[in-house]
Design a protein around this motif. Structure first.
Motif, PDB file in Angstrom:
ATOM      1  N   VAL A 119       0.858  -1.196   0.000  1.00  0.00           N
ATOM      2  CA  VAL A 119       0.000   0.000   0.000  1.00  0.00           C
ATOM      3  C   VAL A 119       0.887   1.236   0.000  1.00  0.00           C
ATOM      4  O   VAL A 119       1.677   1.437   0.936  1.00  0.00           O
ATOM      5  CB  VAL A 119      -0.940   0.013   1.221  1.00  0.00           C
ATOM      6  CG1 VAL A 119      -1.831   1.259   1.187  1.00  0.00           C
ATOM      7  CG2 VAL A 119      -1.796  -1.248   1.250  1.00  0.00           C
ATOM      8  N   THR A 120       0.792   2.037  -1.043  1.00  0.00           N
ATOM      9  CA  THR A 120       1.659   3.207  -1.195  1.00  0.00           C
ATOM     10  C   THR A 120       0.856   4.405  -1.675  1.00  0.00           C
ATOM     11  O   THR A 120      -0.252   4.273  -2.198  1.00  0.00           O
ATOM     12  CB  THR A 120       2.778   2.923  -2.218  1.00  0.00           C
ATOM     13  OG1 THR A 120       2.181   2.616  -3.494  1.00  0.00           O
ATOM     14  CG2 THR A 120       3.648   1.752  -1.770  1.00  0.00           C
ATOM     15  N   LYS A 122      -1.875  19.812  -5.392  1.00  0.00           N
ATOM     16  CA  LYS A 122      -0.946  18.852  -4.798  1.00  0.00           C
ATOM     17  C   LYS A 122      -1.720  17.599  -4.436  1.00  0.00           C
ATOM     18  O   LYS A 122      -2.513  17.589  -3.483  1.00  0.00           O
ATOM     19  CB  LYS A 122      -0.264  19.451  -3.562  1.00  0.00           C
ATOM     20  CG  LYS A 122       0.694  18.490  -2.859  1.00  0.00           C
ATOM     21  CD  LYS A 122       1.813  18.006  -3.785  1.00  0.00           C
ATOM     22  CE  LYS A 122       2.773  17.076  -3.060  1.00  0.00           C
ATOM     23  NZ  LYS A 122       3.806  16.516  -3.958  1.00  0.00           N
ATOM     24  N   VAL A 123      -1.497  16.533  -5.188  1.00  0.00           N
ATOM     25  CA  VAL A 123      -2.311  15.329  -5.065  1.00  0.00           C
ATOM     26  C   VAL A 123      -1.417  14.126  -4.802  1.00  0.00           C
ATOM     27  O   VAL A 123      -0.331  13.997  -5.377  1.00  0.00           O
ATOM     28  CB  VAL A 123      -3.137  15.093  -6.352  1.00  0.00           C
ATOM     29  CG1 VAL A 123      -3.916  13.791  -6.264  1.00  0.00           C
ATOM     30  CG2 VAL A 123      -4.088  16.260  -6.591  1.00  0.00           C
ATOM     31  N   GLY A 124      -1.884  13.233  -3.936  1.00  0.00           N
ATOM     32  CA  GLY A 124      -1.250  11.940  -3.724  1.00  0.00           C
ATOM     33  C   GLY A 124      -2.176  10.835  -4.198  1.00  0.00           C
ATOM     34  O   GLY A 124      -3.381  10.854  -3.906  1.00  0.00           O
ATOM     35  N   TYR A 125      -1.625   9.886  -4.945  1.00  0.00           N
ATOM     36  CA  TYR A 125      -2.413   8.805  -5.523  1.00  0.00           C
ATOM     37  C   TYR A 125      -2.083   7.514  -4.786  1.00  0.00           C
ATOM     38  O   TYR A 125      -0.988   6.975  -4.922  1.00  0.00           O
ATOM     39  CB  TYR A 125      -2.108   8.661  -7.011  1.00  0.00           C
ATOM     40  CG  TYR A 125      -2.303   9.938  -7.797  1.00  0.00           C
ATOM     41  CD1 TYR A 125      -3.530  10.246  -8.382  1.00  0.00           C
ATOM     42  CD2 TYR A 125      -1.255  10.854  -7.932  1.00  0.00           C
ATOM     43  CE1 TYR A 125      -3.704  11.433  -9.095  1.00  0.00           C
ATOM     44  CE2 TYR A 125      -1.418  12.039  -8.638  1.00  0.00           C
ATOM     45  CZ  TYR A 125      -2.646  12.321  -9.220  1.00  0.00           C
ATOM     46  OH  TYR A 125      -2.811  13.495  -9.913  1.00  0.00           O
ATOM     47  N   GLY A 126      -3.040   7.017  -4.009  1.00  0.00           N
ATOM     48  CA  GLY A 126      -2.813   5.810  -3.240  1.00  0.00           C
ATOM     49  C   GLY A 126      -3.217   4.575  -4.001  1.00  0.00           C
ATOM     50  O   GLY A 126      -4.208   4.576  -4.742  1.00  0.00           O
ATOM     51  N   MET A 137      -6.544   4.277   3.693  1.00  0.00           N
ATOM     52  CA  MET A 137      -6.805   5.487   4.473  1.00  0.00           C
ATOM     53  C   MET A 137      -5.625   5.809   5.385  1.00  0.00           C
ATOM     54  O   MET A 137      -5.278   6.984   5.580  1.00  0.00           O
ATOM     55  CB  MET A 137      -8.082   5.313   5.296  1.00  0.00           C
ATOM     56  CG  MET A 137      -9.355   5.286   4.459  1.00  0.00           C
ATOM     57  SD  MET A 137      -9.687   6.855   3.622  1.00  0.00           S
ATOM     58  CE  MET A 137     -10.044   7.899   5.051  1.00  0.00           C
ATOM     59  N   GLY A 138      -4.994   4.779   5.949  1.00  0.00           N
ATOM     60  CA  GLY A 138      -3.824   5.012   6.779  1.00  0.00           C
ATOM     61  C   GLY A 138      -2.656   5.551   5.982  1.00  0.00           C
ATOM     62  O   GLY A 138      -1.942   6.462   6.411  1.00  0.00           O
ATOM     63  N   ALA A 139      -2.466   5.002   4.775  1.00  0.00           N
ATOM     64  CA  ALA A 139      -1.346   5.453   3.937  1.00  0.00           C
ATOM     65  C   ALA A 139      -1.526   6.894   3.488  1.00  0.00           C
ATOM     66  O   ALA A 139      -0.575   7.686   3.503  1.00  0.00           O
ATOM     67  CB  ALA A 139      -1.215   4.532   2.727  1.00  0.00           C
TER      68      ALA A 139
END
Length: 250
Positions: free
Chosen positions: A116-117, A148-152, A194-196
């Motif tokens: 999970v990243t 600014k976006v993070g893609y999990g 959700m944690g990542a």
């Protein structure tokens, strides 16, 4: 402007439309039909003109761009009461749900889970999970990649099994597009994602998280409650009743 309205503006910045025009403190938004949030007028604060004129401007903006006139407004607010007395009705036909719960939580890092990243670019298969059937379009991709976006992503049995999107705005982490492939559900992947994304938010300076869930989505509400999210407020979508939304320019 109160705390509920300010948070609505923060959420709007995390889900930016392709076109946004000010109407006093209101925001007229268009994204070629991708989601209600990006294709409605955010009716918070003062529109800077009488309500009848403001709602006619909402109609003109929507009609000019080929979308249904709609406003997003904090539930039980003075603006909602004024809209309700102006010939508009709750948008009960809105596919994603016309009443939405806004949840918030403090942010702390979460232990990592293998596979999970969260990264700066979508991994292969991310779009196919994050976008529902019929949603994939240039407009949708622009909304989801702006800022600014993070893609999990979560991998299970060698395939991408779940995704989530995190966006940073004004010290907040806005979380959305959480999706796990049905065959991989009930394995803890949603909580791991959700944690990542929570850890990613902390690493990038956020100290609180916010997300928006349709009131009827009991499963999601239970998941988020278990992760420490609490209701902050609700908003609703409203649309004009027949005959109440004429173009002033026609």
């Amino acid at each position: 402007m109160n705390a509920r309205e300010k948070l609505e503006i923060t959420c709007s910045k995390a889900w930016p439309p392709l076109v946004e025009d000010p109407l006093g403190e209101w925001r007229l938004r268009w994204a070629d039909g991708f989601t209600g949030r990006a294709n409605s007028a955010l009716a918070v604060g003062d529109p800077g003109r009488p309500f009848g004129e403001a709602l006619r401007a909402v109609c003109d903006f929507a009609h000019d761009r080929g979308i249904t006139p709609m406003v997003q407004v904090v539930r039980d607010s003075p603006n909602e009461r004024a809209i309700a007395t102006s010939g508009w009705v709750p948008a009960t036909g809105h596919g994603a749900g016309h009443e939405v719960v806004v949840l918030t939580a403090p942010l702390t890092p979460s232990p990592g889970v293998p596979g999970v990243t969260v990264g700066d670019e979508p991994v292969p298969g991310w779009w196919e999970l994050a976008l529902r059937p019929g949603e994939d379009s240039p407009a949708a991709r622009q909304v989801l990649t702006s800022g600014k976006v993070g893609y999990g992503g979560a991998t299970a049995e060698g395939v991408l099994a779940g995704v989530v999107r995190g966006a940073l705005v004004d010290g907040w982490l806005h979380v959305g597009r959480l999706e796990v492939t049905p065959v991989f559900r009930r394995r803890g992947l949603a909580s791991a994602l959700m944690g990542a994304v929570r850890t990613w938010g902390v690493e990038h300076g956020a100290d609180r998280a916010v997300l928006q869930v349709a009131e009827g989505n009991s499963g999601a509400l239970a998941l988020y409650a278990g992760l420490g999210y609490a209701p902050h407020h609700r908003y609703r979508y409203w649309v004009p009743a027949p005959g109440s939304c004429e173009d002033s320019t026609s």
